[in-house]
Write an enzyme that holds these catalytic residues in place. Structure first.
Site, short mmCIF file in Angstrom:
data_model
loop_
_atom_site.label_atom_id
_atom_site.label_comp_id
_atom_site.label_asym_id
_atom_site.label_seq_id
_atom_site.Cartn_x
_atom_site.Cartn_y
_atom_site.Cartn_z
N GLY B 56 5.90 -8.90 -2.78
CA GLY B 56 4.69 -8.23 -2.30
C GLY B 56 3.95 -9.17 -1.37
N LEU B 57 2.68 -8.90 -1.15
CA LEU B 57 1.94 -9.75 -0.23
C LEU B 57 1.97 -11.19 -0.69
CD1 LEU B 57 -1.10 -7.54 0.70
CD2 LEU B 57 0.91 -8.09 2.05
N ALA B 58 1.81 -11.41 -1.99
CA ALA B 58 1.79 -12.79 -2.49
C ALA B 58 3.17 -13.42 -2.39
CB ALA B 58 1.27 -12.82 -3.92
N GLY B 59 4.18 -12.75 -2.94
CA GLY B 59 5.52 -13.33 -2.98
C GLY B 59 6.16 -13.43 -1.61
N SER B 298 -8.21 6.61 -0.77
CA SER B 298 -8.80 5.31 -0.43
C SER B 298 -10.32 5.29 -0.55
CB SER B 298 -8.43 4.95 1.01
OG SER B 298 -9.23 3.87 1.43
N ARG B 344 -16.71 -0.32 -7.47
CA ARG B 344 -15.84 0.64 -8.16
C ARG B 344 -16.19 0.87 -9.61
NH1 ARG B 344 -10.20 -1.42 -5.43
NH2 ARG B 344 -10.73 -0.56 -3.40
N HIS B 415 -6.07 1.32 -11.85
CA HIS B 415 -5.68 1.00 -10.48
C HIS B 415 -5.27 -0.45 -10.29
CE1 HIS B 415 -5.79 1.02 -6.15
NE2 HIS B 415 -6.76 0.13 -6.10
N GLU B 439 -1.78 -10.46 -7.67
CA GLU B 439 -2.38 -9.72 -8.78
C GLU B 439 -1.90 -10.24 -10.13
OE1 GLU B 439 -2.28 -5.44 -8.19
OE2 GLU B 439 -3.01 -5.06 -10.23
N ARG B 449 -13.00 -6.14 -9.27
CA ARG B 449 -12.59 -6.52 -7.91
C ARG B 449 -13.24 -5.61 -6.89
NH1 ARG B 449 -8.93 -4.82 -4.26
NH2 ARG B 449 -7.82 -3.38 -5.60
C1 LIG Z 1 -2.57 2.88 -4.13
C2 LIG Z 1 -3.15 1.48 -3.97
C3 LIG Z 1 -3.95 1.18 -2.88
C4 LIG Z 1 -4.50 -0.09 -2.74
N1 LIG Z 1 -5.28 -0.37 -1.66
C5 LIG Z 1 -5.79 -1.62 -1.50
C6 LIG Z 1 -6.57 -1.94 -0.36
O1 LIG Z 1 -6.83 -1.11 0.51
N2 LIG Z 1 -7.05 -3.20 -0.23
C7 LIG Z 1 -6.78 -4.15 -1.16
O2 LIG Z 1 -7.22 -5.28 -0.97
N3 LIG Z 1 -6.02 -3.88 -2.24
C8 LIG Z 1 -5.52 -2.64 -2.44
N4 LIG Z 1 -4.76 -2.36 -3.56
C9 LIG Z 1 -4.37 -3.45 -4.46
C10 LIG Z 1 -3.25 -4.26 -3.85
O3 LIG Z 1 -2.36 -3.42 -3.16
C11 LIG Z 1 -2.44 -5.04 -4.87
O4 LIG Z 1 -3.27 -5.68 -5.76
C12 LIG Z 1 -1.59 -6.09 -4.18
O5 LIG Z 1 -0.84 -5.51 -3.14
C13 LIG Z 1 -0.67 -6.79 -5.14
O6 LIG Z 1 0.18 -7.65 -4.42
P1 LIG Z 1 1.16 -8.64 -5.16
O7 LIG Z 1 1.92 -9.35 -4.13
O8 LIG Z 1 0.39 -9.45 -6.13
O9 LIG Z 1 2.11 -7.70 -6.04
P2 LIG Z 1 3.06 -6.47 -5.66
O10 LIG Z 1 2.89 -5.99 -4.28
O11 LIG Z 1 2.90 -5.49 -6.77
O12 LIG Z 1 4.49 -7.08 -5.71
C14 LIG Z 1 5.14 -7.40 -6.90
C15 LIG Z 1 6.51 -7.87 -6.56
O13 LIG Z 1 7.12 -8.41 -7.71
C16 LIG Z 1 8.39 -7.85 -7.90
N5 LIG Z 1 8.64 -7.87 -9.33
C17 LIG Z 1 7.88 -7.38 -10.33
N6 LIG Z 1 8.44 -7.67 -11.51
C18 LIG Z 1 9.56 -8.36 -11.26
C19 LIG Z 1 10.57 -8.94 -12.06
N7 LIG Z 1 10.52 -8.89 -13.38
N8 LIG Z 1 11.60 -9.55 -11.45
C20 LIG Z 1 11.67 -9.63 -10.09
N9 LIG Z 1 10.73 -9.12 -9.29
C21 LIG Z 1 9.70 -8.49 -9.87
C22 LIG Z 1 8.32 -6.49 -7.28
O14 LIG Z 1 9.60 -6.04 -6.93
C23 LIG Z 1 7.47 -6.79 -6.06
O15 LIG Z 1 8.27 -7.32 -5.05
C24 LIG Z 1 -4.23 -1.08 -3.72
C25 LIG Z 1 -3.43 -0.76 -4.81
C26 LIG Z 1 -2.92 0.52 -4.96
C27 LIG Z 1 -2.15 0.85 -6.20
#
Ligand SMILES: Cc1cc2nc3c(=O)[nH]c(=O)nc-3n(C[C@H](O)[C@H](O)[C@H](O)COP(=O)(O)OP(=O)(O)OC[C@H]3O[C@@H](n4cnc5c(N)ncnc54)[C@H](O)[C@@H]3O)c2cc1C
Lengths: 250, 651
Positions: B56-59, B298, B344, B415, B439, B449
């Site tokens: 995701g964005l972090a990874g 949104s 929120r 959410h 996250e 948040r």
């Molecule tokens: C519908 C929606 C709209 C949103 N809109 C906004 C917004 O407008 N602005 C904002 O700031 N935030 C928003 N958020 C929140 C934000 O999108 C998330 O908090 C953020 O994108 C999380 O990013 P991340 O990289 O931490 O995790 P994620 O993007 O959830 O990525 C997780 C990654 O880990 C991998 N993974 C998980 N478990 C395992 C495992 N056991 N083994 C291997 N890989 C694994 C997955 O495949 C994925 O690649 C929104 C959330 C939702 C649900």
């Protein structure tokens, strides 16, 4: 049971693994509500199959709101089914009649081996991206964001192309299994932006070569790709990719 | 430089966690700290392997950046392509303190808004760093070719989000997450091409391997073939997202899960503030039991949409025929300062309260109107369509109703999870060498948040923080050579094989989905928008009962050596059943209301959340104590030297 529930007859492609032979298998599913999404209908089917001791149908999906590009089914011969500008997960059962037969198949292409049933391996798309679907900028070396002005119209057209979700419906719909719409969408996004111009030539040549190396067919302007694209990516992008390619090699 | 191993010993020996925030003025902390970090020479970096779990964005941003630096990166995700991580679904935007609108924004104000928005339950030093890095993120993403919205002059456009009075949100239509993620993915693919990152898509991490007290690898299952393999590294970076699907229905993608975090918890990483969950106010209301997820509308819609319910519980007229004087614009009336753009937690609770008073709309009575009539009159239909067209289409697609002619119906839904694995200033967990970003960590958002700040945090962590702190860790600890031949790897691997075998052998009568649905109902009713002691106690015992039933009677079909979605899901649900209980315990223990955590017993006369700073101004971090014991709680006291905790007022 809700009074507006319908019964559907499903003909689903089943294939136990990449090298196994596959076939269409019939199922009948009752109590399908019009407001259910297509994937919720398949969830209902799989719950029923598990209870009956039958192997559930393999499908993959994730966001279920048309943006991740994971799900992708050919429904009654059309990639992503009857609704235009929508992915499989956005299709609702109100699009089908009581008693209707629905044929469900995977996104087929020689470059997308079937993993199981309706799940295919689209890693070829990642390899095309790795060949040039980026701007070469390291973290920490970027200039101030507003130092790069971008014409609003270019930004909007770039955004249209960048909306591609990489689902591969374009390939599944194309008689030649061409990946041109997918590849050209990325090439267009960068070609339209000043950030992408510096390496535009190298990018288009490498990505087109990668597309060919993966075994995708050539584009012969059928336009099926644009018709099924859930993000309505324009076929103009393919024209732009060709111009960029010619600019790069001539 | 602090000694990492003695820090870990501290964490378990005493009940006070050390966040290891460097000393100094908050404005200079991160710069000074970076200047003091140890470095790995460029030619030596490729000799060090770093595992990044998640794309995701972090990874995605962490793996790409570590790759650019020259480390040997192994990157994992459960989807078939890194581009499909759940971040792709984020709609509204990303915050930054650029002050392009000249409306008084600054790094300090973003910091202040985030600390206040989090109801004074976050760590000041981390939030300040986040606000500083926000600007670098926008620079980085623009350079990558992320097509942000622009003004006619060619500069970047902004809009506003809840809980703030400036316009600092950058966006790409309603697809900001998609565009930012594709930016990170492009950087990642460039490193795959360069050979620094090896991608393992469709691989699920199922365990953390700890050798001599340090995180040294993972066990993962190839989801295509069922093959279970181990991977060794000098550090592991967990970026596996949040755990909202513990409620079954949430706005998250259906594969979002807690498994990676939970398995790390069981290997010694403390889990912080598990009860802090965000219930988003604007989602399409639940329609039936068949539903697999809820769809978010949104928050940006609250820029122009007005939230209301009929004033009278016996109202029967369609919304368009209800005259102004019979409409209750409850957010505008109660919170005139912020109106429809309150944070929120406040908007969600207010919706619940009016519905509990019988004023809710729709067939279930659990919905409120989000109305664009006034906006369409003021701005014209085309402008409204330009801003929100794709969201209106989505709403229409799902409900078969046209939001241009009648108001949307919305209701809150789970959410985002502010809780997650506890991390110090380096974003390192209580297991040395295990870093947690995005996250998945307990993050910078305190108890609530603000909109558009998760994307900011994920990218700040991934592009800027983790690459620096992981390098520092490797340079400082000089990890001994470890391969997957170490016995800890074989032990962890065989444990996972046994788990798989066990799940498949139960062959009971209950489907995984049914049991998950039931867990979700317990969580929503008792650990949802309002919580109280008796409900939480009931939830704990109900979850324990359900868990027993799961292990006795679950029916997981198929075999271990193939694509088996039900098997994948079963393991995740088993973890949710443990996590849910710890969430309830944490909520029970926190006898105050703060942000998204609302205890019925702790509210003001007007029904607003009432914090108890004297007793609860701390992070609660839970330590696993084995399958048959309750976890123990450690505290990280929180200090507020810059933003004085006050009653959060948005009136
Ligand atoms: C519908 C929606 C709209 C949103 N809109 C906004 C917004 O407008 N602005 C904002 O700031 N935030 C928003 N958020 C929140 C934000 O999108 C998330 O908090 C953020 O994108 C999380 O990013 P991340 O990289 O931490 O995790 P994620 O993007 O959830 O990525 C997780 C990654 O880990 C991998 N993974 C998980 N478990 C395992 C495992 N056991 N083994 C291997 N890989 C694994 C997955 O495949 C994925 O690649 C929104 C959330 C939702 C649900």
């Amino acid at each position: 049971m809700a009074s507006n529930a319908i019964t559907v007859k499903l003909l689903i492609w089943r294939q136990s693994g990449p090298t196994a032979a596959g076939q269409l298998v019939p199922f009948t599913l009752e109590n399908v509500l019009p407001e259910m999404s297509f994937l919720e209908m398949l969830d209902l089917l799989n719950e029923k199959l598990v209870r009956e001791g039958t192997d559930p149908v393999a499908i993959d999906s994730d966001c279920r709101e048309g943006i991740c590009g994971t799900c992708g089914l050919v429904i009654n011969g059309i990639a992503h089914g009857p609704n235009s500008g929508a992915a499989t997960c956005e299709v609702r059962m109100r699009s089908f009649r009581d008693g209707e037969t629905i044929v469900i198949e995977p996104f087929r292409a020689a470059s997308f081996p079937v993993i199981k049933d309706l799940v295919v391996d689209r890693a070829a798309f990642d390899r095309i991206m790795a060949a040039g679907g980026y701007v070469s900028i390291n973290t920490g070396s970027a200039p101030e964001a507003n130092a790069i002005p971008v014409q609003r119209a270019s930004a909007e057209t770039a955004m249209d192309a960048a909306s591609c979700i990489g689902c591969a419906a374009c390939v599944a719909a194309c008689p030649n299994a061409s990946a041109s719409l997918f590849t050209s969408a990325k090439i267009s996004q960068y070609a339209l932006l000043p950030q992408g111009r510096t390496e535009a030539g190298r990018r288009v040549v490498r990505m087109v070569e990668a597309m060919d190396a993966e075994g995708f067919g050539n584009c012969s302007n059928h336009g099926e790709c644009e018709a099924v694209c859930p993000k309505e990516i324009s076929i103009f992008n393919i024209g732009r990719m060709r111009r960029e390619y010619l600019k790069a090699v001539l | 430089m602090n000694d990492v191993t003695s820090q870990a010993a501290d964490a378990t020996a005493s009940s006070v966690l050390n966040s290891r925030v460097p000393e100094g003025p908050i404005e200079d902390l991160w710069d000074n700290y970076q200047a003091s970090m140890k470095l790995v020479a460029p030619a030596n970096r490729r000799k060090h392997t770093v595992i990044v779990v998640g794309t995701g964005l972090a990874g995605g941003s962490a793996a790409a950046t570590l790759g650019e630096m020259g480390y040997n990166v192994l990157n994992f995700c459960i989807s078939d392509s890194p581009r499909r991580a759940h971040s792709i679904a984020a709609q509204g935007g990303i915050n930054a303190a650029k002050n392009y609108r000249n409306d008084g924004d600054s790094i300090y104000r973003l910091f202040y808004d985030t600390v206040k928005g989090g109801d004074f339950r976050s760590r000041e030093a981390n939030v300040y760093r986040l606000a500083q890095l926000s600007n670098n993120i926008i620079d980085q993403c623009v350079s990558q070719g992320v097509p942000f919205a622009r003004e006619y002059g060619g500069t970047l456009a902004n809009r506003s989000f809840g809980g703030v009075q400036v316009e600092r949100t950058f966006y790409a239509r309603g697809q900001t997450g998609q565009q930012l993620l594709l930016g990170a993915y492009s950087a990642l693919m460039r490193q795959v091409d360069a050979g620094t990152v090896t991608m393992h898509a469709h691989h699920e991490m199922l365990d953390l391997v700890v050798v001599d007290g340090q995180a040294r690898g993972i066990v993962a299952r190839d989801l295509n073939t069922g093959e279970i393999r181990t991977f060794a590294a000098d550090a592991v970076v967990l970026c596996t997202g949040g755990y909202s699907p513990v409620f079954f229905l949430s706005t998250n993608a259906v594969n979002c899960n807690a498994t990676a975090s939970w398995r790390c918890y069981k290997r010694g990483a403390h889990f912080a503030n598990p009860c802090y969950t965000q219930i988003h106010p604007t989602c399409i209301p639940q329609a039936g039991d068949y539903q697999s997820k809820l769809t978010l509308m949104s928050e940006s819609l609250r820029n122009d949409g007005r939230v209301w319910v009929p004033r009278n519980a016996d109202e029967t007229r369609p919304p368009a025929q209800i005259p102004e004087e019979d409409r209750l614009y409850y957010l505008e009336e109660t919170y005139p300062g912020f109106g429809n753009l309150v944070p929120r937690d406040i908007a969600s609770r207010a919706a619940k309260q009016v519905c509990d008073r019988g004023l809710g709309v729709g067939t279930s009575g659990f919905a409120v109107y989000l109305d664009f009539e006034e906006a369409i009159q003021r701005l014209g239909r085309d402008t409204v369509a330009g801003r929100y067209g794709n969201l209106f289409d989505m709403y229409h697609e799902i409900t078969a109703e046209d939001p241009y002619s009648s108001p949307m119906r919305i209701y809150p839904a789970p959410h985002y999870t502010m809780g997650g694995l506890w991390v110090d200033y380096d974003l390192m967990s209580t297991v040395p060498g295990l870093f947690v970003a995005g996250e998945a960590n307990f993050s910078d958002h305190g108890a609530n948040r603000l909109g558009a700040s998760a994307l900011m945090q994920g990218l700040a962590d991934g592009y800027f923080v983790v690459p620096a702190t992981v390098s520092n860790y490797i340079a400082d600890t000089k990890p001994a050579a470890v391969t997957t031949a170490a016995p800890e790897f074989a032990a962890a691997e065989s444990g996972i094989r046994d788990d798989v075998k066990k799940l498949l052998s139960i062959k009971g009568k209950r489907t995984v989905r049914e049991l998950w649905w039931e867990l979700g109902r317990i969580m929503w009713d008792n650990v949802g928008m309002a919580r109280n002691a008796s409900g939480l106690e009931a939830a704990i015992s109900e979850i324990q009962g359900l868990r027993e039933e799961f292990w006795k009677d679950v029916n997981v079909p198929g075999t271990p050596d193939e694509w088996n979605k039900m098997l994948e899901t079963a393991a995740r649900v088993a973890d949710f059943m443990e996590l849910g209980e710890v969430m309830a315990r944490d909520a029970l223990e926190r006898r105050e209301s703060c942000g998204g955590h609302f205890r019925d017993e702790s509210q003001s006369a007007e029904g607003e959340a009432q914090r108890n700073d004297a007793d609860f101004q701390h992070v609660s971090a839970w330590e696993y104590k084995g399958p048959d014991s309750a976890p123990t709680m450690h505290k990280e006291p929180l200090h507020f030297d810059h933003v004085k905790p006050g009653t959060r007022s948005y009136k």
